[in-house]
Design an enzyme around this catalytic site. Structure first.
Site, PDB file in Angstrom:
ATOM      1  N   ASN A  45      -0.782  -8.804  -7.712  1.00  0.00           N
ATOM      2  CA  ASN A  45      -0.291  -7.424  -7.751  1.00  0.00           C
ATOM      3  C   ASN A  45       0.433  -7.123  -9.059  1.00  0.00           C
ATOM      4  O   ASN A  45       0.274  -6.043  -9.644  1.00  0.00           O
ATOM      5  CB  ASN A  45       0.653  -7.165  -6.575  1.00  0.00           C
ATOM      6  CG  ASN A  45      -0.062  -7.139  -5.242  1.00  0.00           C
ATOM      7  OD1 ASN A  45      -1.292  -7.100  -5.174  1.00  0.00           O
ATOM      8  ND2 ASN A  45       0.697  -7.158  -4.161  1.00  0.00           N
ATOM      9  N   ARG A  60     -16.189  -0.038  -3.669  1.00  0.00           N
ATOM     10  CA  ARG A  60     -16.006  -1.481  -3.853  1.00  0.00           C
ATOM     11  C   ARG A  60     -16.877  -2.204  -2.836  1.00  0.00           C
ATOM     12  O   ARG A  60     -16.761  -1.976  -1.636  1.00  0.00           O
ATOM     13  CB  ARG A  60     -14.549  -1.898  -3.632  1.00  0.00           C
ATOM     14  CG  ARG A  60     -13.560  -1.265  -4.600  1.00  0.00           C
ATOM     15  CD  ARG A  60     -12.200  -1.944  -4.474  1.00  0.00           C
ATOM     16  NE  ARG A  60     -11.151  -1.162  -5.090  1.00  0.00           N
ATOM     17  CZ  ARG A  60     -10.908  -1.104  -6.392  1.00  0.00           C
ATOM     18  NH1 ARG A  60     -11.683  -1.778  -7.221  1.00  0.00           N
ATOM     19  NH2 ARG A  60      -9.912  -0.371  -6.867  1.00  0.00           N
ATOM     20  N   ARG A  91     -11.716   0.801 -10.391  1.00  0.00           N
ATOM     21  CA  ARG A  91     -10.948  -0.103 -11.244  1.00  0.00           C
ATOM     22  C   ARG A  91     -11.160  -1.578 -10.877  1.00  0.00           C
ATOM     23  O   ARG A  91     -11.012  -1.972  -9.736  1.00  0.00           O
ATOM     24  CB  ARG A  91      -9.463   0.247 -11.169  1.00  0.00           C
ATOM     25  CG  ARG A  91      -8.594  -0.574 -12.113  1.00  0.00           C
ATOM     26  CD  ARG A  91      -7.167  -0.091 -12.059  1.00  0.00           C
ATOM     27  NE  ARG A  91      -7.037   1.250 -12.609  1.00  0.00           N
ATOM     28  CZ  ARG A  91      -6.086   2.111 -12.240  1.00  0.00           C
ATOM     29  NH1 ARG A  91      -5.235   1.780 -11.314  1.00  0.00           N
ATOM     30  NH2 ARG A  91      -6.016   3.303 -12.799  1.00  0.00           N
ATOM     31  N   HIS A 128     -14.428   8.500  -4.129  1.00  0.00           N
ATOM     32  CA  HIS A 128     -13.663   7.552  -3.330  1.00  0.00           C
ATOM     33  C   HIS A 128     -13.971   7.682  -1.838  1.00  0.00           C
ATOM     34  O   HIS A 128     -13.504   6.883  -1.027  1.00  0.00           O
ATOM     35  CB  HIS A 128     -12.164   7.770  -3.591  1.00  0.00           C
ATOM     36  CG  HIS A 128     -11.281   6.667  -3.132  1.00  0.00           C
ATOM     37  ND1 HIS A 128     -10.365   6.817  -2.107  1.00  0.00           N
ATOM     38  CD2 HIS A 128     -11.151   5.380  -3.549  1.00  0.00           C
ATOM     39  CE1 HIS A 128      -9.710   5.691  -1.914  1.00  0.00           C
ATOM     40  NE2 HIS A 128     -10.164   4.800  -2.776  1.00  0.00           N
ATOM     41  N   TYR A 156      -8.223  -6.218   5.624  1.00  0.00           N
ATOM     42  CA  TYR A 156      -7.591  -4.900   5.568  1.00  0.00           C
ATOM     43  C   TYR A 156      -7.707  -4.213   6.926  1.00  0.00           C
ATOM     44  O   TYR A 156      -8.737  -4.322   7.586  1.00  0.00           O
ATOM     45  CB  TYR A 156      -8.262  -3.998   4.531  1.00  0.00           C
ATOM     46  CG  TYR A 156      -8.155  -4.416   3.093  1.00  0.00           C
ATOM     47  CD1 TYR A 156      -7.583  -5.620   2.697  1.00  0.00           C
ATOM     48  CD2 TYR A 156      -8.651  -3.584   2.090  1.00  0.00           C
ATOM     49  CE1 TYR A 156      -7.507  -5.988   1.364  1.00  0.00           C
ATOM     50  CE2 TYR A 156      -8.584  -3.941   0.748  1.00  0.00           C
ATOM     51  CZ  TYR A 156      -8.015  -5.141   0.394  1.00  0.00           C
ATOM     52  OH  TYR A 156      -7.947  -5.500  -0.930  1.00  0.00           O
ATOM     53  N   ARG A 209       2.594   2.158   3.426  1.00  0.00           N
ATOM     54  CA  ARG A 209       2.600   0.734   3.099  1.00  0.00           C
ATOM     55  C   ARG A 209       3.299   0.436   1.783  1.00  0.00           C
ATOM     56  O   ARG A 209       4.141  -0.425   1.693  1.00  0.00           O
ATOM     57  CB  ARG A 209       1.162   0.207   3.025  1.00  0.00           C
ATOM     58  CG  ARG A 209       1.077  -1.288   2.749  1.00  0.00           C
ATOM     59  CD  ARG A 209      -0.306  -1.678   2.275  1.00  0.00           C
ATOM     60  NE  ARG A 209      -0.518  -1.372   0.876  1.00  0.00           N
ATOM     61  CZ  ARG A 209      -1.693  -1.041   0.356  1.00  0.00           C
ATOM     62  NH1 ARG A 209      -2.750  -0.928   1.115  1.00  0.00           N
ATOM     63  NH2 ARG A 209      -1.801  -0.796  -0.933  1.00  0.00           N
ATOM     64  N   HIS A 244      -4.292  -0.507   5.382  1.00  0.00           N
ATOM     65  CA  HIS A 244      -5.118   0.288   4.473  1.00  0.00           C
ATOM     66  C   HIS A 244      -5.577   1.617   5.079  1.00  0.00           C
ATOM     67  O   HIS A 244      -6.029   2.497   4.365  1.00  0.00           O
ATOM     68  CB  HIS A 244      -6.339  -0.543   4.059  1.00  0.00           C
ATOM     69  CG  HIS A 244      -7.111   0.005   2.914  1.00  0.00           C
ATOM     70  ND1 HIS A 244      -8.340   0.623   3.057  1.00  0.00           N
ATOM     71  CD2 HIS A 244      -6.840   0.042   1.587  1.00  0.00           C
ATOM     72  CE1 HIS A 244      -8.791   0.996   1.883  1.00  0.00           C
ATOM     73  NE2 HIS A 244      -7.904   0.661   0.963  1.00  0.00           N
TER      74      HIS A 244
END
Length: 695
Positions: A49, A379, A409, A439, A477, A573, A601
């Site tokens: 992170n 992703r 990213r 997204h 997740y 979160r 998530h």
């Protein structure tokens, strides 16, 4: 719509909020109720992170400072002030991380037979094995770079492990360079397990690649005296810049930009704590960094590489208990498409299996009645079964359309590769909309079926989700997915695909709220409606669960709703810029963050709405980028039984959690809840118990 912005005093800082979240993650590593190898894993997660934090957020601050942009953020702080505070917090966090590793976790692991012997502790047998390993695996691929006028300081790869070596003496050519740089091969593991026969009393013994290098670095500089060898690692600006007004081909432009990511401006230097002051000064100078950018650490400079250790240790008692994801009972009633004709199916990952989603996509290749599939890809990973299925479907002649987000990213390269493979087999590959990341998570299947009148017709089926089409993260997740044949929802999803692949104005949709067109307005309207209900003396309630809350007007609307008497619970979160519990402003707002085994998530929004109890699932957090610079979807749960499930599984357990929940105070600090009286409540543990089974 006029966007009202709260004053800076009513905002918390984004960057400091991210670091506060990582403190909550690190607290999992300090919790002795968490299995030991999982505690080690949490330490490595913090490192990962922080890497991204420096690569993107700190890099952005440095860029603003360099360009002389004094513009303050929503919290009123300018870039220089934020950077100074971030540096103080980051240094303190890293110090706590290594202290926890060295003084708590590693000693505890040693007691359980998992050791990391230091060089001075190696036995003769271990020294011999390590020496053989060095000459067999390491030496043939090392390239030492002696620094002299003919060999300037090399370009150091982003986040690579390197060694700065101080030397004395002359080499075969009479050169007297006093320093050399050695880059560790990226192909080799950073943690190597020693054979059991030489592990000593421990069942598992590991050595770091850096320790092996230190022990034998002199082999690279025959006849010279090695005064010191110091591991170091540089973190670089990794935010890609593509001039969207100038580019003609996003695919080509991105390929060119990816080549430069690994050599962006340096933003952080990590060195071993034994690095000499002279070498530290030299390295800072080479990378154009200041003392504040230096992080001295006691141990490996990249703790994330220790994530490999739990996978190599077969000690179930040191890990979370394995589980078998469950399946909704609705799927026991027949074939998937037959079930969806009668009812919607809700999936709650990771407690319930991701296999129905894979099976849903797999039909595109194997079902002769399926004629088309459209899917978004944000992703998926480099090794994706879902993407292989889409490739196979296109190869078999199905109409396959894939909207690939090239600017996801750190997944850009994988997505470029999948796009190329799909195009090779005849799939329609679209790269979304320039300046708006795609997204949204959606898939649409078109199937030819026999109608009630005996005629053939086309029927559409849709999958919508809060998470990515990534089977591995679906086990890590928490996310919700909805499978449906609802004609109005399917028509809305088809409309979004038309926008992404074609041209034309946005059409009005029946159920979906979409960024950048309607989502922000709809959320604002829903919050205002609750405020109106409360101001007129009727019950009003908002519960929202998300990853981040930053958008200024949404925060102002929540403050206004609180002042009107709306009871608001926010489960955020990571970073939350809203200040809860302030009299006259937000006394009716409670903010909590849940950090546990799984990464929270899912995005869930509940509005009481005069008893209608509207429940929405979304791909979007409440951030500027999600509302205005991305293509996002927020979709309703229409089935009353599934709506109750979302409340029962997705929201209420998190409001009742008294173990892994952290309550935010008005000043932005968090306090972890502890069970006082009554039973222990952990949302994730309860959901595992009710929805999954031990394996």
């Amino acid at each position: 719509m006029n966007r009202r912005i709260p004053p800076p005093t009513q905002f918390l800082n984004r960057e400091l909020g991210i670091l506060a979240f990582n403190r909550r993650v690190l607290a999992q590593a300090a919790d002795d109720s968490v299995p030991l190898l999982e505690r080690l894993r949490f330490i490595t997660i913090v490192s990962s992170n922080l890497d991204e934090f420096f690569e993107i957020r700190v890099a952005g601050l440095k860029e603003q400072i360099k360009l002389g942009l004094p513009e303050p953020g929503p919290d009123g702080r300018g870039p220089s002030e934020v950077f100074d505070e971030v540096a103080r917090e980051a240094h303190a966090l890293v110090a706590e991380q290594y202290q926890l590793l060295n003084q708590v976790v590693l000693p505890a692991l040693a007691q359980d037979g998992v050791v990391f012997p230091r060089r001075e502790e190696w036995t003769a047998a271990q020294r011999q094995w390590i020496r053989d390993y060095y000459f067999r695996e390491l030496l043939p691929v090392l390239t030492p770079i002696g620094l002299d006028p003919a060999h300037p300081f090399p370009r150091v790869f982003n986040k690579s492990l390197n060694f700065a070596v101080e030397l004395e003496g002359r080499d075969a050519f009479g050169r007297s360079s006093r320093a050399a740089i050695v880059q560790a091969p990226r192909s080799l593991p950073r943690v190597i397990r020693l054979p059991k026969a030489i592990a000593g009393a421990a069942e598992y013994a590991f050595v770091f690649l850096s320790s092996i290098m230190h022990a034998h670095v002199g082999e690279l500089f025959a006849g010279m005296n090695v005064l010191g060898s110091y591991q170091f690692r540089v973190t670089r600006n990794s935010d890609l810049f593509v001039d969207e007004e100038e580019i003609k081909n996003l695919h080509t432009a991105l390929q060119g930009e990816l080549l430069h990511r690994h050599f962006g401006d340096a933003v952080r230097l990590e060195v071993a704590d034994n690095c000499s002051p002279r070498m530290v000064e030299f390295l800072l100078q080479q990378f154009g960094l200041q003392e504040v950018d230096l992080y001295r650490v006691e141990g490996p400079v990249n703790l994330y590489r220790m994530r490999e250790v739990p996978e190599q240790v077969d000690r179930p008692q040191l890990k979370y208990p394995p589980f078998q994801p469950g399946l909704p009972s609705a799927l026991d009633k027949g074939e998937l498409f037959d079930v969806l004709k009668k009812q919607d199916v809700l999936l709650h990952h990771p407690f319930q299996s991701f296999l129905p989603v894979i099976d849903f996509i797999r039909t595109t290749a194997n079902d002769p009645n399926v004629i088309a599939i459209k899917q978004t890809v944000y992703r998926t990973g480099t090794d994706s079964e879902l993407m292989e299925i889409l490739v196979e479907a296109a190869r078999k002649g199905k109409e396959v359309t894939v909207v690939v987000e090239l600017m996801a990213r750190f997944d850009e390269e994988a997505n470029l590769n999948w796009a190329a493979r799909l195009e090779e087999v005849g799939a329609h590959v679209v790269y979304g909309v320039v300046a708006h990341k795609t997204h949204a998570k959606m898939a649409l299947v078109v199937r030819r079926e026999e109608g009630a009148d005996g005629n053939r017709l086309l029927r559409r089926y849709v999958h919508l989700s809060t998470g990515n089409y990534h089977p591995r993260t679906a086990r890590l997740y928490t996310d919700f997915g909805l499978l449906t044949a609802n004609e109005e929802l399917c028509a809305d999803v088809n409309e979004v695909f038309k926008q992404l692949t074609g041209l034309g104005r946005a059409s009005k949709m029946k159920h979906l709220w979409q960024s950048p067109f309607t989502l922000h307005k709809r959320i604002v309207d829903a919050i205002r409606n609750e405020a109106k209900e409360a101001s007129e003396g009727r019950p009003a309630r908002i519960i929202a669960k998300m990853n981040a809350l930053l958008e200024p007007q949404i925060i102002e609307e929540l403050y206004a709703a609180s002042r009107a008497g709306v009871k608001i619970d926010l489960v955020v979160r990571s970073v939350c810029a809203l200040k809860p519990g302030i009299e006259g402003l937000s006394e009716n707002i409670r903010v909590r963050s849940v950090v546990g085994r799984f990464l929270e998530h899912s995005r869930i929004f509940y509005f009481q709405n005069a008893g209608a109890e509207d429940v929405y699932l979304a791909s979007a957090d409440w951030m500027d980028r999600n509302f205005f610079r991305r293509i996002e979807l927020c979709f309703p749960v229409l089935d009353p039984a599934l709506k109750r499930r979302v409340l029962r599984e997705g929201l209420q357990p998190y409001l009742d959690d008294n173990c892994q929940a952290w309550e935010m105070g008005p000043d932005g600090t968090y306090e972890q809840l502890k069970p006082r009286r009554g039973r222990r409540r952990s949302a994730q543990e309860e959901l595992l118990f009710t929805l999954a089974t031990p394996s």
